[in-house]
Design an enzyme around this catalytic site. Sequence first.
Site, PDB file in Angstrom:
ATOM      1  N   LYS A  79     -28.823 100.539  83.890  1.00 25.16           N
ATOM      2  CA  LYS A  79     -27.637  99.681  83.851  1.00 25.16           C
ATOM      3  C   LYS A  79     -27.731  98.687  84.999  1.00 25.16           C
ATOM      4  O   LYS A  79     -28.126  99.053  86.116  1.00 25.16           O
ATOM      5  CB  LYS A  79     -26.381 100.539  83.976  1.00 25.16           C
ATOM      6  N   SER A 154     -18.025 100.299  80.049  1.00 25.36           N
ATOM      7  CA  SER A 154     -18.771  99.129  80.476  1.00 25.36           C
ATOM      8  C   SER A 154     -20.283  99.293  80.296  1.00 25.36           C
ATOM      9  O   SER A 154     -21.025  98.323  80.374  1.00 25.36           O
ATOM     10  CB  SER A 154     -18.484  98.845  81.960  1.00 25.36           C
ATOM     11  N   SER A 178     -16.701 104.874  81.065  1.00 27.65           N
ATOM     12  CA  SER A 178     -17.724 103.873  80.762  1.00 27.65           C
ATOM     13  C   SER A 178     -19.084 104.429  80.368  1.00 27.65           C
ATOM     14  O   SER A 178     -19.985 103.670  80.021  1.00 27.65           O
ATOM     15  CB  SER A 178     -17.893 102.913  81.946  1.00 27.65           C
TER      16      SER A 178
END
Length: 492
Positions: A79, A154, A178
């Site tokens: 990420k 997210s 998330s």
Amino acid sequence: MTDLHRLSVRELTEGLAAAKFSSRELTEHYLKRIEKIDAQIQSYVTVTAEQALAEADAADALRKAGGATVLTGVPIAHKDIFCTHGIKTTAGSKMLDNFISPYDATVVAKGKVAGLVTLGKVNMDEFAMGSTSESSYFGATANPWALDHVPGGSSGGSAAAVAADLAPFATGTDTGGSIRQPASFCGLTGLKPTYGRVSRFGMIAYASSLDQGGPMARSAEDCAYLMNVMAGHDAKDSTSVEKGVDNYVANLNSTSVKGLRIGIPRQYFNAAGLDADVKARVEESLKKLEDMGAVLVEIDLNMTESYVPTYYLIAPAEASSNLSRFDGVRYGYRAENPVDLMDLYKRSRSEGFGKEVQQRILIGTYALSAGYYDAYYVKAQKVRRLIQQDFLKAFESVDVIAAPSAPTTAYRIGANLTQVEMYLGDIYTIAVNLAGLPAINAPVGFDKDSLPVGLQLIGNYWSESQLLSVVHQYQQATDWHTKRAAIAEENA
């Protein structure tokens, strides 16, 4: 071999160990898939092809020399919130579009020690603020199951990359759901560990008392392999807990489902916003666990109505503090031709941050301001303690707590949810972060539109092995985690 992307992490490690394929062949295979497919999904912000091939060659050489670990040569996607030395780290924001990190986050460094090969950095909501991955400065990521739908957020890029077989597993972060919500939207397994289990050093902060890194993959077994790398104390992170780490892979069968007490919160399953298909699939999965020997116990979580207002005071307040460092002076985006210092601050921040981030900074700054601090932030922290106590009371009578991961399946891209609608979508996940508990999402079927549905299991502190073990055994008895979107079946 054209089907390397269909292999589990265990099968990849066994294939590399038996020299059925090399790390370079495996890495090239994934890079070709990314080149062919990712334009439709936009899961990657940065593809580090040259570096990945060099790391793969080094992994192959290490394996020949007899110095390989279990995961040496297995590819991974990070990420884009984890700092990576020499590689752009953006947090999905224009503010950091030009930021090349001078160091590795601990999670990334541990991956390198384990021999993992970094394919690149994947997309996310800006500064991890959002539930759709649409707030990214680099554009929306698509859900591999339906390209006109969001992958969640997210950690939407992480979820989409794994669901499209553009990486075997990926790192994610979870501040209010998330990891679990995008795992639910994309038909994956995703674990949010206990707060303090995974180092936050080098992980760009959103809300420091809530953020936690974790693994995202197709199965609990795949997640266990990555947790073995990610977990552990880190002296560089003051919130990292000095506590022994389990061998999560070895413990996959350590918890017996027979006799396991699963708490079913009345407030969760009777909520007005819970989609009928989601409720049906989750209840079917619980019936399957019951058939496997689990005991379903109705419980009450009486603080449910306090989750959203408490979270959306604490998280923006911490974000306001953390993001004050982005001022156009030291690093990141800097407004051109400022007339004075105040103009530099104002324009750098207003031009560098997107709408959602600006809104949360404003809310948080207000909650922390003189005259309102006690009325809002301090009171929210007191309610947070009551939410934690509510869970601890429940764990006196049950081993794990079951819930949907999200009240609906994936939204359409551009659905333009109101702030309230988007925030209420976090109702089943945010309390776990407020309390610092571990929780996991497991895919349990599809709705009428063939979009994935997820079951969330919440555990007591430090029960990651238990959660992985329960989901692993469920996945031995079902095949939802093996289902693939059509785009994932495309060969490179």
